[in-house]
Design an enzyme around this catalytic site. Structure first.
Site, PDB file in Angstrom:
ATOM      1  N   ASN A  74       0.837  -1.193   0.000  1.00 38.50           N
ATOM      2  CA  ASN A  74       0.000   0.000   0.000  1.00 38.50           C
ATOM      3  C   ASN A  74       0.873   1.243   0.000  1.00 38.50           C
ATOM      4  OD1 ASN A  74      -0.181  -1.339   2.867  1.00 38.50           O
ATOM      5  ND2 ASN A  74      -0.746   0.765   3.344  1.00 38.50           N
ATOM      6  N   ASP A  75       0.778   2.113   0.967  1.00 42.15           N
ATOM      7  CA  ASP A  75       1.325   3.465   0.886  1.00 42.15           C
ATOM      8  C   ASP A  75       2.800   3.524   0.477  1.00 42.15           C
ATOM      9  OD1 ASP A  75      -1.043   3.462   2.287  1.00 42.15           O
ATOM     10  OD2 ASP A  75      -0.341   4.741   3.913  1.00 42.15           O
ATOM     11  N   PRO A  76       3.142   4.427  -0.458  1.00 41.94           N
ATOM     12  CA  PRO A  76       4.557   4.758  -0.672  1.00 41.94           C
ATOM     13  C   PRO A  76       5.058   5.578   0.511  1.00 41.94           C
ATOM     14  CG  PRO A  76       3.174   6.197  -1.997  1.00 41.94           C
ATOM     15  CD  PRO A  76       2.256   5.210  -1.337  1.00 41.94           C
ATOM     16  N   SER A 135       2.914   4.383   8.102  1.00 41.67           N
ATOM     17  CA  SER A 135       3.523   5.287   7.121  1.00 41.67           C
ATOM     18  C   SER A 135       4.283   6.453   7.745  1.00 41.67           C
ATOM     19  CB  SER A 135       2.452   5.816   6.171  1.00 41.67           C
ATOM     20  OG  SER A 135       1.994   4.792   5.327  1.00 41.67           O
TER      21      SER A 135
END
Length: 592
Positions: A74-76, A135
């Site tokens: 998922n998130d960068p 994140s």
């Protein structure tokens, strides 16, 4: 009634009016409901999160987008440029194809196209991140020393108490940054009066000459908040007396981003740059809608207050980087090429069972260069120039007229994996349809849903039919439709997945849409689509409006995929120029 509304224009208007009240009611109740702009990144499937992929299915797997060899992403996180290498960290499940067991995976590249996967940089191992490493961002300190700030989870679900931690490289001389250390004086930012279960995703820090400053996303009931923290040494942080910015009725703000943009030109700026003419961008990812919104405004450096410009709508009706399947984005300043680059995550739109069966889920979209539109009201985005390294066979078309109801195939390229870039023109704006003022109360995707690519218009719909089967049983249209109001033109851009697959169940096939702020005085508009097996990234009017769709054709796969140019308006459309390229796979993609 639905069939009549779809085919009969007058009935469409009636249906729009009848839905206005319903749309308003739906929004009121949507603040705490996932309406699947992108599915929740933290949705838990305990029975699936450690089911490792045995066989990775290649159907629908992208050919030139960023993906790990298998499993969920998922998130960068924390993108940066260091000692000649681009680094991308990202939320990754090493044990399965759904969210869970999250670590900070780590890949490096020389060109943002070819990637080598290294060992995970950060993973749960200490009391301050025992239940998760979520994140965060990277900041390069003076002397070229990078530091990562990330959210640690210190109590188990469903509480998920969140704190902010930091990590540093074990060896600054290693250009690969293969090993990271989490000092024992973590956490360095704790929630006090803030909501500790909604307190995450620290931003890249900026320096004002005395203090380092970061933002942390949070909420108070339905008010989204960007809390600001200051530090002189990057170790001891103090919360400011007031947030940098907040907005009622927006819910949880996550994956914040805050950065300066130059008033002119296409070059990017380091995150710490300020000045009299410098604008700032605040981007928030809204947990309640799964869409991202940004504003352009003024940052009062002395008082640490951000105020959006009057031309920048603040909240859920504001500007978006991308009006489709795009979430949890992160930008960074690339000092090597003096540009700001945007990374964004696109989740799958199939079922969790499908993801487990195919052995993977999620992609990072093609990095985009960002700069401020000369009008100062919005950002322009364009795929990084390095993507051209993957172009193969080229096909060119020009001065081709498309009359009402015509579609022409773009032959000679691998349509399942292509880059198509066209400029359209038209002789007159007179046939643009009137835009009913009541439609302004609807989301653009509602207008697209009812006035799709098959509904005859005046000036449009026209554009591409991507990932199409030969007989058009399947296709994903990307198109424009031009309306007129009393004082201006209004351009709708759509990417509609409703006919993307003949698979009847288990797929989310929405229409995505946004309006395009573009000057049509020259009677021209451009459209570019990056097509890659199960993703269509589209850039309207040279990147002023962008839409991403995830689709899963059953017929239009591999060599059975086609791409067409079409016009279903009464005004003839001319293809001034069209270039299409077959797109090759990178030589290196995370050891795959």
């Amino acid at each position: 009634m639905l069939i009549r509304c779809f085919h009969i224009k007058m009935a469409l208007v009636t249906c729009f009016h009848s839905m206005l009240f319903l749309s308003a009611v739906v929004f009121i109740f949507s603040l705490d409901v996932n309406i699947r702009g992108v599915e929740a990144s933290h949705q838990v499937f305990p029975e699936l999160q450690s089911v490792s992929a045995v066989n990775v299915q290649l159907v629908h797997r992208t050919g030139y987008h960023f993906q790990p060899k298998k499993h969920w992403i998922n998130d960068p996180n924390g993108p940066m440029y260091y000692k000649g290498f681009y680094h991308l960290f990202y939320q990754y499940n090493p044990k399965g194809a759904v969210w869970g067991n999250i670590v900070w995976a780590h890949s490096i590249s020389k060109d943002l196209i070819n990637w080598v996967a290294l060992e995970p940089a950060i993973f749960p191992s200490k009391p301050f991140d025992k239940y998760g490493c979520w994140s965060g961002s990277a900041t390069v300190l003076p002397g070229g020393k990078p530091v990562i700030m990330y959210t640690g989870i210190v109590t188990p679900s469903p509480v998920n108490t969140q704190v902010q931690n930091f990590a540093v490289p074990a060896n600054y001389s290693d250009p690969y940054l293969r090993e990271w250390i989490k000092p024992d004086n973590n956490p360095i930012v704790r929630a006090r009066s803030e909501n500790s279960s909604s307190f995450r995703d620290p931003t890249t820090a900026w320096f004002d000459g005395v203090h380092w400053k970061i933002l942390v996303g949070s909420r108070r009931k339905h008010r989204g908040i960007a809390y600001l923290y200051r530090s002189r040494n990057f170790l001891k942080w103090t919360k400011a007396k007031h947030p940098l910015h907040s907005k009622d009725r927006t819910g949880m703000w996550e994956c914040l981003d805050f950065y300066p943009v130059a008033p002119k030109g296409m070059n990017g700026l380091d995150t710490s740059v300020t000045g009299q003419d410098i604008k700032h961008v605040l981007k928030v990812s809204l947990y309640s809608t799964r869409y991202e919104y940004y504003t352009v405004g003024e940052y009062d450096r002395d008082n640490d207050i951000y105020v959006p410009d009057n031309t920048s709508v603040d909240g859920w009706a504001g500007l978006r980087y991308d009006y489709g399947n795009f979430y949890a984005s992160k930008t960074f300043f690339d000092p090597d090429k003096q540009r700001r680059i945007l990374w964004g995550w696109a989740n799958e739109s199939d079922s969790k069972q499908d993801d487990v069966q195919k052995g993977w889920a999620g992609i990072q979209l093609i990095p985009r260069k960002l700069w401020l539109d000369p009008n100062g009201k919005q950002l322009i985005q364009w795929p990084i120039e390095e993507i051209q390294l993957l172009r193969g066979q080229n096909v060119h078309m020009g001065s081709q007229v498309l009359n009402t109801g015509e579609h022409i195939e773009v032959k000679g390229v691998t349509a399942a994996q292509a880059d198509v870039d066209a400029t359209f023109s038209f002789k007159s704006l007179d046939r643009a349809e009137w835009f009913d003022p009541n439609w302004a109360k609807l989301d653009a995707l509602d207008v697209c849903d009812w006035m799709g690519s098959t509904v005859r218009g005046g000036l449009g719909p026209f554009g591409f039919l991507t990932l199409a089967s030969e007989k058009l049983e399947e296709y994903t249209p990307v198109f424009f439709r031009v309306f007129k109001t009393k004082d201006k033109l209004k351009v709708l851009m759509c990417s509609d997945a409703k006919r993307s697959s003949t698979t009847a169940e288990g797929l989310y096939k929405p229409p995505f849409a946004g309006y395009v702020d573009v000057d049509l005085s020259d009677k021209k508009i451009s459209l570019r689509s990056l097509i890659d097996n199960s993703v269509v990234e589209s850039f309207g009017a040279h990147g002023r409006t962008c839409i991403t769709s995830r689709v899963y054709p059953k017929i239009a796969i591999y060599n059975n995929a086609h791409v067409f140019v079409f016009n279903n308006g009464t005004e003839a459309i001319t293809i001034d120029s069209l270039d299409a390229w077959s797109m090759k796979a990178p030589s290196l993609m995370n050891n795959n």
